[in-house]
Design a protein around this motif. Structure first.
Motif, PDB file in Angstrom:
ATOM      1  N   MET A 160      -4.942  -4.991  -5.570  1.00 45.47           N
ATOM      2  CA  MET A 160      -4.929  -3.546  -5.307  1.00 45.47           C
ATOM      3  C   MET A 160      -5.778  -3.229  -4.082  1.00 45.47           C
ATOM      4  SD  MET A 160      -5.814  -0.384  -7.896  1.00 45.47           S
ATOM      5  CE  MET A 160      -7.576  -0.542  -7.657  1.00 45.47           C
ATOM      6  N   THR A 161      -5.735  -4.086  -3.089  1.00 42.17           N
ATOM      7  CA  THR A 161      -6.536  -3.854  -1.893  1.00 42.17           C
ATOM      8  C   THR A 161      -6.078  -2.565  -1.212  1.00 42.17           C
ATOM      9  OG1 THR A 161      -6.838  -6.220  -1.571  1.00 42.17           O
ATOM     10  CG2 THR A 161      -7.261  -4.792   0.314  1.00 42.17           C
ATOM     11  N   ARG A 162      -6.986  -1.618  -1.110  1.00 46.22           N
ATOM     12  CA  ARG A 162      -6.655  -0.305  -0.560  1.00 46.22           C
ATOM     13  C   ARG A 162      -6.819  -0.301   0.950  1.00 46.22           C
ATOM     14  NH1 ARG A 162      -9.522   1.343  -5.701  1.00 46.22           N
ATOM     15  NH2 ARG A 162     -11.305   0.354  -4.693  1.00 46.22           N
ATOM     16  N   PRO A 163      -5.889   0.321   1.688  1.00 46.30           N
ATOM     17  CA  PRO A 163      -6.085   0.436   3.138  1.00 46.30           C
ATOM     18  C   PRO A 163      -7.251   1.366   3.440  1.00 46.30           C
ATOM     19  CG  PRO A 163      -4.182   1.721   2.427  1.00 46.30           C
ATOM     20  CD  PRO A 163      -4.626   0.930   1.235  1.00 46.30           C
ATOM     21  N   ILE A 164      -8.049   0.991   4.410  1.00 42.91           N
ATOM     22  CA  ILE A 164      -9.166   1.830   4.843  1.00 42.91           C
ATOM     23  C   ILE A 164      -8.797   2.443   6.186  1.00 42.91           C
ATOM     24  CG2 ILE A 164     -11.613   1.909   5.422  1.00 42.91           C
ATOM     25  CD1 ILE A 164     -12.031  -0.460   3.571  1.00 42.91           C
ATOM     26  N   THR A 165      -8.778   3.767   6.200  1.00 39.55           N
ATOM     27  CA  THR A 165      -8.311   4.497   7.372  1.00 39.55           C
ATOM     28  C   THR A 165      -9.436   5.344   7.958  1.00 39.55           C
ATOM     29  OG1 THR A 165      -7.516   6.355   6.028  1.00 39.55           O
ATOM     30  CG2 THR A 165      -5.973   4.556   6.443  1.00 39.55           C
ATOM     31  N   LEU A 166      -9.223   5.800   9.167  1.00 38.06           N
ATOM     32  CA  LEU A 166     -10.164   6.696   9.838  1.00 38.06           C
ATOM     33  C   LEU A 166      -9.506   8.066   9.963  1.00 38.06           C
ATOM     34  CD1 LEU A 166     -12.872   7.045  11.449  1.00 38.06           C
ATOM     35  CD2 LEU A 166     -11.546   6.509  13.516  1.00 38.06           C
ATOM     36  N   PHE A 167     -10.181   9.103   9.471  1.00 34.37           N
ATOM     37  CA  PHE A 167      -9.687  10.467   9.651  1.00 34.37           C
ATOM     38  C   PHE A 167      -9.949  10.875  11.091  1.00 34.37           C
ATOM     39  CE2 PHE A 167     -10.801  15.151   9.012  1.00 34.37           C
ATOM     40  CZ  PHE A 167      -9.494  15.562   9.228  1.00 34.37           C
TER      41      PHE A 167
ATOM     42  N   SER B 156     -15.319  -1.349  -1.550  1.00 34.62           N
ATOM     43  CA  SER B 156     -13.942  -1.205  -2.030  1.00 34.62           C
ATOM     44  C   SER B 156     -13.415  -2.527  -2.574  1.00 34.62           C
ATOM     45  CB  SER B 156     -13.032  -0.686  -0.907  1.00 34.62           C
ATOM     46  OG  SER B 156     -11.771  -0.331  -1.418  1.00 34.62           O
ATOM     47  N   PHE B 157     -14.091  -3.019  -3.603  1.00 36.82           N
ATOM     48  CA  PHE B 157     -13.682  -4.288  -4.197  1.00 36.82           C
ATOM     49  C   PHE B 157     -12.567  -4.043  -5.204  1.00 36.82           C
ATOM     50  CE2 PHE B 157     -17.713  -2.713  -5.938  1.00 36.82           C
ATOM     51  CZ  PHE B 157     -17.317  -2.360  -7.225  1.00 36.82           C
ATOM     52  N   ASP B 158     -11.742  -5.074  -5.406  1.00 39.79           N
ATOM     53  CA  ASP B 158     -10.661  -4.980  -6.380  1.00 39.79           C
ATOM     54  C   ASP B 158     -11.215  -5.106  -7.796  1.00 39.79           C
ATOM     55  OD1 ASP B 158      -8.747  -4.663  -4.461  1.00 39.79           O
ATOM     56  OD2 ASP B 158      -8.115  -6.762  -4.439  1.00 39.79           O
ATOM     57  N   PRO B 159     -10.553  -4.471  -8.758  1.00 41.63           N
ATOM     58  CA  PRO B 159     -10.966  -4.660 -10.154  1.00 41.63           C
ATOM     59  C   PRO B 159     -10.601  -6.061 -10.620  1.00 41.63           C
ATOM     60  CG  PRO B 159      -8.936  -3.398 -10.055  1.00 41.63           C
ATOM     61  CD  PRO B 159      -9.390  -3.578  -8.631  1.00 41.63           C
TER      62      PRO B 159
ATOM     63  N   ASP C 283     -20.747   3.281  -7.963  1.00 36.83           N
ATOM     64  CA  ASP C 283     -20.219   3.894  -9.179  1.00 36.83           C
ATOM     65  C   ASP C 283     -18.902   4.617  -8.905  1.00 36.83           C
ATOM     66  OD1 ASP C 283     -22.370   2.958 -10.604  1.00 36.83           O
ATOM     67  OD2 ASP C 283     -23.465   4.856 -10.591  1.00 36.83           O
ATOM     68  N   CYS C 284     -18.815   5.230  -7.735  1.00 42.99           N
ATOM     69  CA  CYS C 284     -17.582   5.940  -7.378  1.00 42.99           C
ATOM     70  C   CYS C 284     -16.408   4.970  -7.241  1.00 42.99           C
ATOM     71  CB  CYS C 284     -17.779   6.713  -6.079  1.00 42.99           C
ATOM     72  SG  CYS C 284     -18.879   8.153  -6.217  1.00 42.99           S
ATOM     73  N   PHE C 285     -16.627   3.851  -6.575  1.00 44.39           N
ATOM     74  CA  PHE C 285     -15.528   2.897  -6.407  1.00 44.39           C
ATOM     75  C   PHE C 285     -15.164   2.228  -7.722  1.00 44.39           C
ATOM     76  CE2 PHE C 285     -16.223   3.350  -1.852  1.00 44.39           C
ATOM     77  CZ  PHE C 285     -14.906   3.321  -1.399  1.00 44.39           C
ATOM     78  N   ARG C 286     -16.134   2.023  -8.587  1.00 41.95           N
ATOM     79  CA  ARG C 286     -15.802   1.500  -9.911  1.00 41.95           C
ATOM     80  C   ARG C 286     -14.944   2.511 -10.678  1.00 41.95           C
ATOM     81  NH1 ARG C 286     -18.620  -3.086 -11.670  1.00 41.95           N
ATOM     82  NH2 ARG C 286     -20.175  -3.820 -10.153  1.00 41.95           N
ATOM     83  N   ALA C 287     -15.247   3.803 -10.508  1.00 38.04           N
ATOM     84  CA  ALA C 287     -14.441   4.830 -11.169  1.00 38.04           C
ATOM     85  C   ALA C 287     -13.033   4.877 -10.583  1.00 38.04           C
ATOM     86  CB  ALA C 287     -15.116   6.195 -11.037  1.00 38.04           C
TER      87      ALA C 287
END
Length: 336
Positions: free
Chosen positions: A1-8, A319-322, A279-283
């Motif tokens: 579930m590797t999430r793309p990291i983008t720049l706003f 942003s680690f995977d579960p 904690d946020c990324f774990r959530a």
């Protein structure tokens, strides 16, 4: 579930789109959350020029970048706002501002948000991030006394103006991710609940989770993720640092400019503030959020060319995977 990291790109709209792409790619970003201002994305042109969207895609591809969302915060702000004044004139496209008559501005802003959904569909993204504005935010202090009927009317006004916009979002298969933010119809936990109720909890309307606005309001950004799990359509990573209470620094920040040490808090580069990021990324893992994680870089005391790559490195670590299985599963192996 590797999430793309983008720049706003909103805070980079003073630079040409190609230059922002070059910078983001050189730092290692996966893509962009593209702002609909500067020269980054022109909504009317996307709908009128058959080559425009193709050209935007080509620029992204040339730099090895993707995009998952458009942002039209500035126009969305004008849909419900009261009052409408020179602050709006400074941020709106001339065609939306028009003659500046407030109701005309609101209606043209609503039409532009409908077109933003259409343009997003042409670009191949399924999310538009933005603001809603609010006709009742200016009543926050509740003095002179504000009757409940006035607040009810504010939420009814929001629903009446946004339902037709969301009808177009539904037609083209795009979702709106409202950024919960002071100045908007939903700015904290309970106003978010009331906003979703006002819109009938329709699926086209969800949330852009940005913890920076929650920290200084004493909201729990982790609980927010868990409680609104089915409505987190997009994630922006921005950080806030609270300053020590000295009896003079207030949460409302006294009309002091960003970076002024007399303020009670400031936005800072992601990872340098008080957001409990792990904690946020774990959530986010817990609710199964697999969408983009967009770094919205703001820090009045730091150069952005140094801050943006540093923030990316920090978010990559967070942003680690579960896990794919329970860590103690081997203890119950019955095959031995």
């Amino acid at each position: 579930m590797t999430r793309p990291i983008t720049l706003f790109t909103g805070q980079w709209a003073d630079l040409p789109f190609e230059e922002v792409c070059r910078l983001a790619a050189s730092w290692g970003y996966d893509g962009l959350e593209i702002a609909c201002w500067g020269d980054h994305f022109d909504v009317p042109r996307a709908l009128s020029d058959d080559t425009y969207v193709k050209d935007r895609r080509a620029i992204l591809a040339r730099h090895g970048l993707t995009t998952h969302a458009l942002s039209n915060h500035l126009v969305g702000q004008a849909v419900c706002d009261h009052p409408v004044d020179d602050r709006h004139r400074a941020i709106l496209p001339a065609a939306v501002w028009g003659d500046g008559h407030p109701e005309g501005v609101r209606r043209r802003a609503a039409d532009r948000m409908k077109d933003t959904a259409r343009a997003a569909a042409l670009l191949g993204v399924d999310t538009v991030v933005g603001f809603t504005g609010s006709s009742i935010w200016h009543l926050l202090a509740m003095f002179p006394p504000v009757p409940e009927s006035t607040l009810d009317a504010g939420y009814a006004d929001f629903a009446a103006r946004w339902h037709p916009i969301l009808d177009v979002f539904d037609e083209v298969g795009v979702r709106f991710a409202h950024e919960v933010h002071p100045g908007e119809i939903a700015y904290d936990y309970w106003t978010t609940r009331r906003t979703l109720d006002a819109i009938g909890n329709r699926p086209a309307f969800g949330l852009n989770w940005d913890p920076s606005h929650m920290v200084w309001q004493d909201l729990d950004p982790v609980a927010f993720i868990l409680d609104f799990a089915d409505r987190i359509y997009h994630v922006d990573c921005k950080d806030t640092r609270m300053r020590a209470r000295d009896g003079r620094r207030g949460r409302l920040s006294s009309h002091l400019a960003w970076g002024d040490p007399r303020r009670g808090w400031d936005f800072v580069s992601t990872g340098r503030g008080d957001v409990p990021w792990e904690d946020c990324f774990r959530a986010l893992n817990h609710i199964g959020y697999a969408g983009p994680v967009s770094i919205e870089w703001e820090d009045a005391g730091m150069d952005r060319l140094a801050g943006a790559p540093e923030a990316l490195a920090f978010v990559r670590r967070m942003s680690f995977d579960p896990p794919t299985g329970a860590f103690d599963a081997a203890f119950s192996d019955q095959s031995r």
